[in-house]
Structure formats: C-alpha cells, structure tokens
Write a protein that holds these residues in place. Sequence first.
Motif, mmCIF file in Angstrom:
data_model
loop_
_atom_site.group_PDB
_atom_site.id
_atom_site.type_symbol
_atom_site.label_atom_id
_atom_site.label_comp_id
_atom_site.label_asym_id
_atom_site.label_seq_id
_atom_site.Cartn_x
_atom_site.Cartn_y
_atom_site.Cartn_z
ATOM 1 N N SER A 168 -5.647 10.583 8.733
ATOM 2 C CA SER A 168 -5.695 9.124 8.670
ATOM 3 C C SER A 168 -5.248 8.537 9.998
ATOM 4 O O SER A 168 -4.313 9.044 10.625
ATOM 5 N N LYS A 186 -15.881 9.471 7.808
ATOM 6 C CA LYS A 186 -14.927 8.427 7.419
ATOM 7 C C LYS A 186 -15.197 8.082 5.952
ATOM 8 O O LYS A 186 -16.281 7.629 5.608
ATOM 9 N N THR A 192 -6.377 -1.846 10.498
ATOM 10 C CA THR A 192 -7.061 -0.970 9.544
ATOM 11 C C THR A 192 -6.512 0.445 9.576
ATOM 12 O O THR A 192 -6.168 0.977 10.639
ATOM 13 N N GLU A 197 -11.160 3.186 4.035
ATOM 14 C CA GLU A 197 -10.571 2.259 4.992
ATOM 15 C C GLU A 197 -9.974 1.084 4.234
ATOM 16 O O GLU A 197 -10.551 0.607 3.255
ATOM 17 N N PHE A 198 -8.805 0.640 4.683
ATOM 18 C CA PHE A 198 -8.198 -0.573 4.142
ATOM 19 C C PHE A 198 -7.407 -1.243 5.250
ATOM 20 O O PHE A 198 -7.140 -0.647 6.290
ATOM 21 N N ARG A 199 -7.028 -2.472 5.015
ATOM 22 C CA ARG A 199 -6.381 -3.269 6.066
ATOM 23 C C ARG A 199 -5.006 -3.742 5.614
ATOM 24 O O ARG A 199 -4.829 -4.159 4.471
ATOM 25 N N SER A 234 -7.878 4.047 8.534
ATOM 26 C CA SER A 234 -9.109 4.766 8.211
ATOM 27 C C SER A 234 -8.787 6.219 7.939
ATOM 28 O O SER A 234 -8.018 6.839 8.675
ATOM 29 N N THR A 273 -6.741 -3.895 14.789
ATOM 30 C CA THR A 273 -7.470 -4.488 13.662
ATOM 31 C C THR A 273 -6.661 -4.472 12.369
ATOM 32 O O THR A 273 -7.048 -5.117 11.389
ATOM 33 N N LYS A 311 -2.174 -6.504 5.777
ATOM 34 C CA LYS A 311 -2.165 -7.949 5.999
ATOM 35 C C LYS A 311 -0.740 -8.483 6.058
ATOM 36 O O LYS A 311 0.170 -7.901 5.515
ATOM 37 N N PHE A 348 -4.341 4.804 12.070
ATOM 38 C CA PHE A 348 -3.995 3.393 11.969
ATOM 39 C C PHE A 348 -4.328 2.719 13.297
ATOM 40 O O PHE A 348 -3.812 3.108 14.345
ATOM 41 N N ASP A 349 -5.195 1.721 13.254
ATOM 42 C CA ASP A 349 -5.557 0.932 14.429
ATOM 43 C C ASP A 349 -4.789 -0.389 14.339
ATOM 44 O O ASP A 349 -5.118 -1.253 13.523
ATOM 45 N N HIS A 357 0.826 -1.202 0.000
ATOM 46 C CA HIS A 357 0.000 0.000 0.000
ATOM 47 C C HIS A 357 0.864 1.257 0.000
ATOM 48 O O HIS A 357 1.890 1.322 0.691
#
Length: 556
Positions: free
Chosen positions: A524, A549, A532, A552-554, A534, A530, A556, A526-527, A455
Amino acid sequence: MTSSPTLLTDPFLQLPTESSVRVVWFTEFKGTHHTVRYGKGLAQSVQASTTQLYRTREDADSNLANPPTRLTPRPIWRHEAEVPDLAAGKRLPYQVASTREDGAIATSKPFTLAPKPSPGQALKVLLTSDHQLKPMVAANLQKVAETAGRLDLVLLAGDLVNIPDRASEWFDDANGGAFFPALQGRASYELEKDGVKTRYTGAEILQHTPMYTAIGNHEVMGRYSDTQSLNSQYADAVPRAVAESVYLAKKPFLNPTGDPQLQADWIKNQSFNTDTYEAILSLPTSPTGGKQYYAVTFGDIRLIVLYVTNVWRTPSLAPDARGKYREREQDLNTPENWGYGQHIFEAIAKGSKQYTWLEQELNSPAFQQAKYKIVMFHHPPHSLGENSVPAYTDPIQIIDRDASGAITAIRYEYPQQKDYILRDLVPLLEKAGVQLVFYGHSHLWNRFISPSGMHFLESSNVGNSYGGYLGATKRNVPTTYQEAYPATDNPGGLQPVVPAIAPLLDANGQPQPYIASNDITVFSLFDTGTGTISSYYFDTRKPNSPVVKFDEFRLK
C-alpha cells in the motif's frame, strides 16, 4: 592472506530533523574510524560513533552456511553519524567508509539523503508490515520500487524479523531474504511457483528513505539464557509481574545491597525485552515510552506509533500445547514453565502510562494542526485474520482442581467486552479525529471504516499469509469455554470494505473483501499530495505479469 573488509549493510537513514539526518550502518569489525562523506563531490565529512550490539547471537537453527552447533555470541558493530546543516527540499549525495584495524577500508556506493520534508510537500509513503524473512518479501519490495520509484518514507507496523536476537535474520540469512538486504536491494531470494524459479533482489529503499517502525510481537525476546536456543528464548516471555514476584522471593541472594539497576536488569532478563530492536534502530522517543512509543511530524503527517502487541501463543487445545487458552498438562505443577496465556507486553488500557501519554499527544498543537493524523501499531483492532481472536485483554487464569485439590487444568479466558483496543483506544482515537489506523499481525490485507469515517488498514500480506476467516472458513477457537470466541468474521464488529477497484473473486465469482494469499503479495502507498491510499497486488505465480492496483481511498 587477509580478505578485503566489507560492510555488513549498506548505510540507511534514520531520525531526520528539519536540518539533519542520521546515517547508520553495520560491520563485523570494530574498526578505527568510520566516516560519512556527503555533499557536492562528497567534499564534506562527519565522523560516526560506534557501539556494539551486545545481544546478537547465532545458534544451530540459524540459517547460515556454517551455523554454530551451540548458542554463540556474534559481535556486530553499529556506526551512526548525524549529517548537519541540510536544506529543506534538497537531496545530497553521501557515502560511508569504515577503516578496519589493519588500515583496509570498506566503502559503500554513493546514495542520497535529505532532511525532513517541509509541510505541503507531496510525499510517497510505503505502508508495510510483517516481513519476517517470508518468501514473497523481496518480490514485494522490488515491485514497490518499480511502481512508486523513489519513496519519501517507510512505515512498518511491526514484525521486522522472526527472532530479534538472531543476527542473521537482520543481516545475512542464507536464503537471501534477511531484513536489511530486502529493503536495500541486496536480497537474493529464489521464489519457485509452478516449477518456475525467479530470483528477487528487493529494492534500494532504506539507503535513501527514512523509516519509522512499531514494535510487533517478533521484536520482543523472552527470558534470557546463555544455553537455550534462540527460538526457545523468543517463545519464553512471561509477564513482568511474574518476574517481579520471583525477584522478591530471591532478593536476599540476588541483590543483597538493593542495587536498582541490578533489579531492573534481572526482572527484564527474566521476563521479556526489546533490546536488540532498540539497539539497531534510531527512532523518536517519548518521555515515558522511549523508543517503544512515540510521535513525530513528517511533512503533512503527524504519526503516532504505539506499543500495542502481546506474546503469540498457539490456539491449539492439545494436551501438549502451551497456548493462548491453556497450559501444557506436563507443566501444571511447575509454574516456572507456565506461559501465562497471550499476555500483553505494554499496557494501553485507560489510565496506563501509554494511554495517558497518548491523551496528551492527541491534545498537542502538533497533532491537532496536522493535515494527516495517522496512528500505527501492530495488533489489529479490526481484522478477518487469525490473530484478531482472542480479545486484546489481560488473560484471566482459571485453575481447575479435583476433589483432592490437585490441579487438573489451567486455562485462560479473554472477555470480549474487556478488549482494551476496542474499549479504550479506538474511542479515544476516534474522538481526536484520527483519519487512519494502520496495523499488521494477521498477514493479510483488509480494511474497515467506522461510522464516523475513521479508516482501519491492515496491509500485512507482504511475505505470506495465514488465511482470512469469513463465511465457512473457521479459526481454531475453543467451543466449550466460558467466553465465546468468534470462529469467523471480524470480532471488532465492523464489516470489511470490498476493494474499490479490482477485488479478487472467490470460488463463486463473488468479490472478496480481503486478500490472504501465499502466491499474491500486497503493498500500500500513501500519496500525501492527493490524500489517497492505493493498494496493489502482484501474482508471484506470473513473474512477468503487471502489478494491479485493486483498491484506493482518500483521507479527509
């Protein structure tokens, strides 16, 4: 009657370890002693060490109530103490006090501190960039705090201020939006939209939350002067090699004994430096880059910060432009006035010191075992913004002459295939399994995904924007030069990702894959719990509207 002393900033947290954290603050007096009190009842204490910022100055362009008429040193003292013996996961109260020479004491409010988080602890991380005292920054940070509450970490991808040697940009610009006030909830910035005035304070963030930063072009001062304006000095950076060449020609007079420190200082002062930025912040270091590029583990994150930025020059092709693509006509025969195009401050090409260090870091157990692998730097590898053109490479100087040999033009070319970020850096990061490359510079929000799933996020539409270039909107680029300079789209080749939740719509009602606005500010989060990231926007034209909001993307 002598006024009571005050602190120039609230204290802020730096360089946490597993059992300690540094507390830093500034005053305009040296004082006799400076103390951090902490723990239950603030019963424990530790003394701070004090240093003076030796390059901070003000001039007629400083935004102060009574700016000096000429370039003037501004004495500011930095105080730093390491609070030891902290327990993971436990937050303690703290407070700082500075005693002036006359015995009067300035004291902060109580705040909270903690050491580095343990692996597995869910964290809230702010991803931000390009503050530069821009109009929407205080509003942006105020909405960050309202949305996220207490943060655990701030990542700032460069351009903290505009002119790093101008003290007021860090501490007390008269518009109320200087760097520290905005990030400490002490700003007072009035934003007027559609005839409605709203005053924003920023947010109390740095008092409780550590921050890691990357060097942007606005952290770099150019050639040092005791007389030229700070704006002129900032814009007057030249390559190290140019300064070294001048030094060698003048060495018999400048340094007849061959003192290596005198040589290094002269070359730095006659090219560019990051001295004030480095003096203000306590950051991790690397063996070859010091504070300029480094790696650090914070909870589940392995963060690599790179020094990837170049001098900014205007894209104008006008005869009086000392720009990206040309020298001013009036300077053709005066090399001491040349700008040398958009030259790079620190090499990142394959084989450079920074690249070699990065290879070693990417092979380290700390990186390879990390849950989240993030790389942060300033210059965009992929972007729809103005600053993604020309290619990130060393400018090729071309001198045109007439039949008599007289110089008629000096121009600069930037071959796209020699873009060091795209050619050398990105493939290295991709091969190593980096999940997120975070950057700024173009003052907009957009994101991209590589075919392998890495990303790219630029979240720099914080205080303002200079536009996004997609479709009919075109960058100011040469059209008659040897190289082709993309007027639209992302020169890096990847297609921008349309926000996943609530994209803004263009004039035709179609979803936009970016936000570039001087009314809408973006942040933005970052959690790490999770995985994610956002992104949110706030429309400053509607001060009572909710934060939205929109993406959102995650990881991995």
